[in-house]
Design an enzyme around this catalytic site. Structure first.
Site, PDB file in Angstrom:
ATOM      1  N   ASP A  77      -2.604 -21.655  36.601  1.00 17.85           N
ATOM      2  CA  ASP A  77      -1.366 -22.397  36.812  1.00 17.85           C
ATOM      3  C   ASP A  77      -0.175 -21.446  36.881  1.00 17.85           C
ATOM      4  O   ASP A  77      -0.296 -20.251  36.575  1.00 17.85           O
ATOM      5  CB  ASP A  77      -1.152 -23.446  35.707  1.00 17.85           C
ATOM      6  CG  ASP A  77      -1.580 -22.944  34.319  1.00 17.85           C
ATOM      7  OD1 ASP A  77      -1.565 -21.715  34.088  1.00 17.85           O
ATOM      8  OD2 ASP A  77      -1.927 -23.773  33.481  1.00 17.85           O
ATOM      9  N   ASN A 147      -2.405 -31.476  23.036  1.00 11.89           N
ATOM     10  CA  ASN A 147      -2.587 -32.832  23.567  1.00 11.89           C
ATOM     11  C   ASN A 147      -3.845 -32.934  24.430  1.00 11.89           C
ATOM     12  O   ASN A 147      -4.024 -33.918  25.137  1.00 11.89           O
ATOM     13  CB  ASN A 147      -1.341 -33.260  24.364  1.00 11.89           C
ATOM     14  CG  ASN A 147      -1.096 -32.365  25.576  1.00 11.89           C
ATOM     15  OD1 ASN A 147      -1.873 -31.446  25.859  1.00 11.89           O
ATOM     16  ND2 ASN A 147      -0.025 -32.631  26.304  1.00 11.89           N
ATOM     17  N   HIS A 149      -4.653 -30.923  26.938  1.00 12.54           N
ATOM     18  CA  HIS A 149      -4.548 -30.512  28.344  1.00 12.54           C
ATOM     19  C   HIS A 149      -5.420 -29.294  28.644  1.00 12.54           C
ATOM     20  O   HIS A 149      -5.712 -28.473  27.776  1.00 12.54           O
ATOM     21  CB  HIS A 149      -3.089 -30.304  28.781  1.00 12.54           C
ATOM     22  CG  HIS A 149      -2.405 -29.077  28.270  1.00 12.54           C
ATOM     23  ND1 HIS A 149      -1.044 -29.027  28.053  1.00 12.54           N
ATOM     24  CD2 HIS A 149      -2.857 -27.833  27.941  1.00 12.54           C
ATOM     25  CE1 HIS A 149      -0.719 -27.822  27.628  1.00 12.54           C
ATOM     26  NE2 HIS A 149      -1.796 -27.080  27.549  1.00 12.54           N
ATOM     27  N   GLU A 154      -2.061 -32.714  32.177  1.00 15.12           N
ATOM     28  CA  GLU A 154      -1.648 -33.436  30.988  1.00 15.12           C
ATOM     29  C   GLU A 154      -2.435 -34.743  30.864  1.00 15.12           C
ATOM     30  O   GLU A 154      -3.080 -35.179  31.825  1.00 15.12           O
ATOM     31  CB  GLU A 154      -0.134 -33.735  31.081  1.00 15.12           C
ATOM     32  CG  GLU A 154       0.748 -32.488  31.234  1.00 15.12           C
ATOM     33  CD  GLU A 154       0.922 -31.671  29.935  1.00 15.12           C
ATOM     34  OE1 GLU A 154       0.078 -31.785  29.014  1.00 15.12           O
ATOM     35  OE2 GLU A 154       1.887 -30.903  29.860  1.00 15.12           O
TER      36      GLU A 154
HETATM   37  C1  F6R Z   1      -2.562 -21.419  30.313  1.00 19.04           C
HETATM   38  C2  F6R Z   1      -2.882 -22.840  30.357  1.00 19.04           C
HETATM   39  C3  F6R Z   1      -2.803 -23.721  29.169  1.00 19.04           C
HETATM   40  C4  F6R Z   1      -3.149 -23.038  27.845  1.00 19.04           C
HETATM   41  C5  F6R Z   1      -3.025 -24.012  26.687  1.00 19.04           C
HETATM   42  C6  F6R Z   1      -3.274 -23.347  25.349  1.00 19.04           C
HETATM   43  O1  F6R Z   1      -2.760 -20.817  31.578  1.00 19.04           O
HETATM   44  O2  F6R Z   1      -3.186 -23.318  31.402  1.00 19.04           O
HETATM   45  O3  F6R Z   1      -3.655 -24.823  29.352  1.00 19.04           O
HETATM   46  O4  F6R Z   1      -4.453 -22.535  27.913  1.00 19.04           O
HETATM   47  O5  F6R Z   1      -1.739 -24.575  26.678  1.00 19.04           O
HETATM   48  O6  F6R Z   1      -2.258 -22.411  25.129  1.00 19.04           O
HETATM   49  P1  F6R Z   1      -2.305 -21.383  23.903  1.00 19.04           P
HETATM   50  O7  F6R Z   1      -3.507 -20.535  24.135  1.00 19.04           O
HETATM   51  O8  F6R Z   1      -1.025 -20.608  23.994  1.00 19.04           O
HETATM   52  O9  F6R Z   1      -2.433 -22.213  22.665  1.00 19.04           O
END
Ligand code: F6R
Length: 253
Positions: A77, A147, A149, A154
């Protein structure tokens, strides 16, 4: 819109280890094994905090070896409105933390490119990235949001989505504020691989560490297979490895 209940095709392999450092060692080993077996593989990378121990190990062990020189890397992303040179952009982040250190040529690091040139049209940015991903990457590393995701998909995102523009939830913007000078500076939109895109990968590797992820992990692995937890879509994939530390596994039955 109706989405028929899809068939569950495989049980994720769940590995629980003591702490984030041990989880990092398994993630790093899985990535380096994949590259050793197939030096020209297509590697799906995640940003955020969870992969950092694994990335640091890979850099410590493989910098200067050329092992990753022929890898093609693909990000999950990217924020809308940040230039690739903005240090908070995911393109700059992955180059700084991993790919530049491992000698992956910048031209082999691919990401959605929302907002510049032809990609001022966000739909064109999404379509081009989806086309580039083709039949999917060989290994996709994933983190999970509190959440549930995956990528920036989301809650509420259908399981068959392709690369698309998302409005970031308040939770996600608050969670990511630590990477920006002020909470208001966190972009409101992003382009993300869809859940259908992610599921085209040959192997999915989800890592989660820390108690804050425990409920999301339990919902993903043991809750209903439902869009309210995007990560439950993992259970539709035939080859999934989930690496957890004890804290992130704390709400599993
Ligand atoms: C990152 C991404 C997100 C993260 C997720 C967890 O490229 O797509 O889905 O993997 O938000 O983030 P952290 O590892 O910072 O807790």
């Amino acid at each position: 819109m109706e989405h028929p209940a899809p068939a569950v095709t495989g049980e994720p392999q769940v590995v629980v280890v003591d702490d984030a450092a041990a989880a990092g060692r398994i993630v790093a080993a899985t990535i380096s094994d994949t590259v050793r077996r197939a030096p020209t593989c297509r590697l799906g990378l995640a940003t955020g905090s969870t992969p950092l121990p694994a990335y640091r190990l890979l850099v410590a062990e493989l910098r200067g070896t050329g092992a990753f020189a022929r890898v093609q890397a693909f990000l999950l992303d990217e924020y809308v409105g940040l230039a690739a040179t903005d240090p908070a952009s995911y393109r700059a982040t992955i180059r700084r933390e991993l790919t530049d250190e491992l000698g992956v040529p910048p031209a082999s690091v691919h990401a959605p490119d929302p907002g510049s040139g032809r990609h001022a049209d966000l739909d064109a940015a999404c379509a081009d990235y989806e086309r580039l991903l083709g039949d999917g990457v060989d290994l996709q590393l994933l983190g999970i949001g509190r959440n549930g995701h995956l990528g920036f998909n989301e809650p509420g995102t259908p399981f068959d989505t392709t690369t698309h523009v998302v409005t970031l939830s308040d939770t996600t913007r608050a969670d990511n504020a630590r990477f920006f000078p002020t909470p208001e500076a966190v972009p409101t939109h992003a382009v993300t691989q869809g859940l259908g895109t992610i599921r085209r990968a040959r192997h999915l590797l989800l890592a989660a560490t820390g108690a804050a992820k425990a409920d999301a992990v339990a919902a993903a692995l043991e809750g209903p297979l439902d869009v309210s937890c995007p990560a439950s879509a993992l259970r539709l994939h035939p080859r999934v490895t989930v690496v957890l530390d004890r804290a992130a596994a704390g709400a599993l039955s």
